[in-house]
Structure formats: C-alpha cells, structure tokens
Scaffold this active site. Structure first.
Site, PDB file in Angstrom:
ATOM      1  N   CYS A 198       0.825  -1.201   0.000  1.00 51.93           N
ATOM      2  CA  CYS A 198       0.000   0.000   0.000  1.00 51.93           C
ATOM      3  C   CYS A 198       0.867   1.261   0.000  1.00 51.93           C
ATOM      4  O   CYS A 198       1.689   1.447   0.893  1.00 51.93           O
ATOM      5  CB  CYS A 198      -0.919   0.005   1.216  1.00 51.93           C
ATOM      6  SG  CYS A 198      -2.043   1.408   1.240  1.00 51.93           S
TER       7      CYS A 198
ATOM      8  N   ASP B 252       0.232  -3.850 -14.860  1.00 51.62           N
ATOM      9  CA  ASP B 252       0.004  -3.634 -16.294  1.00 51.62           C
ATOM     10  C   ASP B 252      -0.461  -4.888 -17.032  1.00 51.62           C
ATOM     11  O   ASP B 252      -0.086  -5.109 -18.188  1.00 51.62           O
ATOM     12  CB  ASP B 252       1.255  -3.071 -16.970  1.00 51.62           C
ATOM     13  CG  ASP B 252       1.617  -1.682 -16.461  1.00 51.62           C
ATOM     14  OD1 ASP B 252       0.804  -1.110 -15.706  1.00 51.62           O
ATOM     15  OD2 ASP B 252       2.700  -1.179 -16.802  1.00 51.62           O
TER      16      ASP B 252
END
Length: 376
Positions: free
Chosen positions: A106, A210
């Site tokens: 995070c 991605d």
C-alpha cells in the site's frame, strides 16, 4: 494448462484476483469466478488485523465467503507482529479462510507516514518479525505476501524481502513492479519480477502490474519466468477477463468482446448482487456507482448518460437508464488499457528518520498505521 501451487491448493490457471478495497467483495468475486468457471484464486479485499481481532462488524461481513468459494482467501494488513499473529491464529482456529496473504504494497500516505504498507519492508527486522508471527500462528495454512519494489529507486527492498520471506516459511511472493513513489503511474518494471524469481527459486513468484488483457498475462510469464500473475486494475469493469485468462492458458484464441447490451446485463447483475450482499437494494446500487465508468469505457454513450448511471439509486432506475442506451454497439477499440487509479510519481510520506537505518526498528510503527485503505 499451467498451474500455481499455493501450499496444498492447486490454482489453475495460475491467476489471482488482487485484493482491492471496496472492489473485491463477495459480489465482484462471484462475477469473476463465474466467468472463469470457478478456476483461479480470488482474494477478498484487504482486512486490517486490528479490526479482525476486535471483530469489527464491517470486517466480519467482508470475510464472509460464498458456499462455492474454494479456496477462501483473505488478505491481511498489519504493522504490529503480535496483532498480526493474533489475527492469523483467529483465522486458523475459527476456520475463516484457507489461505492468508499479507499486504506490504500500500502506497497511501496515511499508511506509509506511520511506517505501514510499502514503507514497512524497509525495516527488515520488523518485516521478519511480522512474517514469523504470521507463519507461526497459521497452523499449516499457506501464508503469502504482496509487495512493491521498494520505497523509491534509491531504496529498493524487494530482493531482501523475498529472501526474508523464504527464510520465514512464506509460501509464495507477489511483486507489483512499481515503487511506492510511482503509485500507479508509468510502466510496471517486469524485469524486477524476473530478478525476484532468480533470487527466490524455492517458492512461487507472482507478477503484478500492467496486465490489461489475457495476452499480457502470458507475455509477463514468458518474459519474467514468474509462476503466476496477479490481476488488479485490469479487471475493473471487465470481470470477463478471467474467462479470457482461462482460455489463453488453455491455448484457446477465444476472447470476450461483448456488445454494450451484454455489458449492460453484467452491470445489472453486479448491482443486484451488491444489493443482496448488503441486504439493501439502494445501498447496493449506490455502491455500484463507482463501477459505471469502468464498464462503459470506450462506448459512445455520452457524458450525461454516464453521470445519470452514476447517480442511480434503485435497480428500476438503473434498468431504465441502461435501456435508453444504444445497446447494439459492438466492443469498441478504445475499451482496452488502463482503468482505475493512474496517479503518477509522488513523494512517499514516511515517519521521521525512517530511512536512516533499514535495520533499526526504534522508529515506532503504531496501530494508527492500520487503515482500511488498500492498494499495492
């Protein structure tokens, strides 16, 4: 078809749904699993260890799994070794899940400024303590971790963290090929995933970053040698991506290219499932609003129609708005590519003197670092 081994669990194809706060709840996992024919691993949204140990009502709802969800997978976020150990022991003792993942990815400032999330692996001893408590209390449940490359390009941690994970009995590691300072901008560094695989050949390495299509997943595995992929933003508004992933790993060229009419059916079902899960139709439709732009990306429906859909508060209103669209539109060329958070480079907010010594843990990590904000 290739597979991924997570402890006793064989995951075929080697595909994992990334935990995303407010997204990967039971309704969304249901949609993804249905498109995948039940194959793959679907992780619930991130759970803070403190909230779990305290049996917070919202947290206890988030870890409710459907009858067909196997294996049941929970991602935990914690900063205190003792609390992490208690949470893992609770999961094991009460049979709350079959697999535990730990989040060290995070990049959100309110987390990193307290030394949590993607800041934490910089403190190697603290990372080791957390992993030791987790594995030691898991009673045989497989424990995995998800992390980033490091804080920034001058403070990379992923290779050290990978070795510590192996030494502490972690079952598998997942790497998002970005640093915390990159957030979700730029291009994911798949070469780092390859380097991690070389550094920890003893356990499976999963790549993240991605993967916008099934073919991206195959290309990542081919280029990096990783053992599986973790799909996050690529499935936002595209739960059928998991069906494409099953096909691509089976060698099938078939890909889902739905018309807007078919997308509308999925949207309606998603909203309905949320209402059933929340036991409140209006709350379900309101919670669904965040998904509208992702589902409709690339389709010619106009900004006003998107705004109206994102303001619906009942299934009847949603039905009426969807029926008013040009539903015969084919899958548009502009529907692929990035969705969700795309913010670029940012300074990582850290506790005072956090970078002074990677081995020193006197810089306090407090319970305040535990937040219900996910990412990674």
């Amino acid at each position: 078809m290739p597979h991924l081994q997570i402890g006793p669990h064989t995951v075929t194809p080697p595909v994992v749904l990334a935990p995303m706060a407010g997204i990967t709840n039971a309704p969304f996992r249901t949609l993804c699993r249905e498109f995948a024919g039940g194959r793959g691993l679907f992780v619930c949204e991130m759970i803070t260890t403190r909230a779990l140990v305290e049996r917070n009502d919202k947290t206890m709802q988030l870890i409710r799994f459907g009858p067909g969800e196997q294996p049941r997978s929970i991602q935990l976020y914690g900063v205190d070794p003792g609390t992490v150990g208690k949470a893992v022991r609770m999961i094991a003792d009460e049979d709350l899940a079959d697999h535990i993942d730990l989040n060290f990815g995070c990049p959100v400032p309110k987390v990193t400024r307290k030394g949590g999330g993607s800041a934490l692996p910089y403190k190697r001893h603290l990372l080791r303590s957390i992993l030791r408590e987790a594995v030691g209390n898991a009673d045989g449940l497989p424990v995995t971790i998800k992390m980033r490359k490091g804080i920034d390009d001058d403070h990379l941690t992923y290779l050290d963290a990978g070795r510590i994970a192996v030494e502490e009995g972690v079952t598998a590691v997942a790497l998002h090929g970005r640093t915390a300072s990159q957030h979700y901008g730029g291009t994911a560094d798949w070469e780092a995933i390859a380097r991690l695989k070389e550094a920890v050949p003893e356990i499976p390495v999963l790549g993240n970053g991605d993967i916008w299509s099934a073919d991206d997943a195959v290309r990542m595995m081919r280029e990096t040698g990783c053992d599986g992929v973790v799909v996050g933003r690529g499935c936002l508004g595209r739960p059928w991506l998991f069906g494409d992933l099953v096909n691509v790993f089976a060698g099938s060229p078939e890909r889902t290219r739905p018309t807007l009419r078919q997308v509308a059916v999925v949207m309606r079902r998603h909203a309905e499932l949320l209402g059933e899960w929340l036991e409140d139709e209006a709350r379900g439709v309101i919670d669904f609003r965040k998904h509208v732009a992702w589902y409709t990306k690339g389709f010619a429906i106009g900004s006003q129609a998107r705004r109206d859909l994102a303001m619906a508060s009942s299934l009847a209103a949603l039905d009426e708005l969807l029926a008013g669209l040009d539903l015969d539109q084919p899958w548009p060329a502009g529907a692929e590519g990035p969705r969700g958070r795309t913010a670029g480079a940012k300074r990582v907010v850290l506790p005072d003197n956090w970078l002074a010594d990677p081995w020193d843990v006197t810089a306090a990590v407090t319970a305040e670092a535990e937040s219900d904000t996910s990412g990674g």
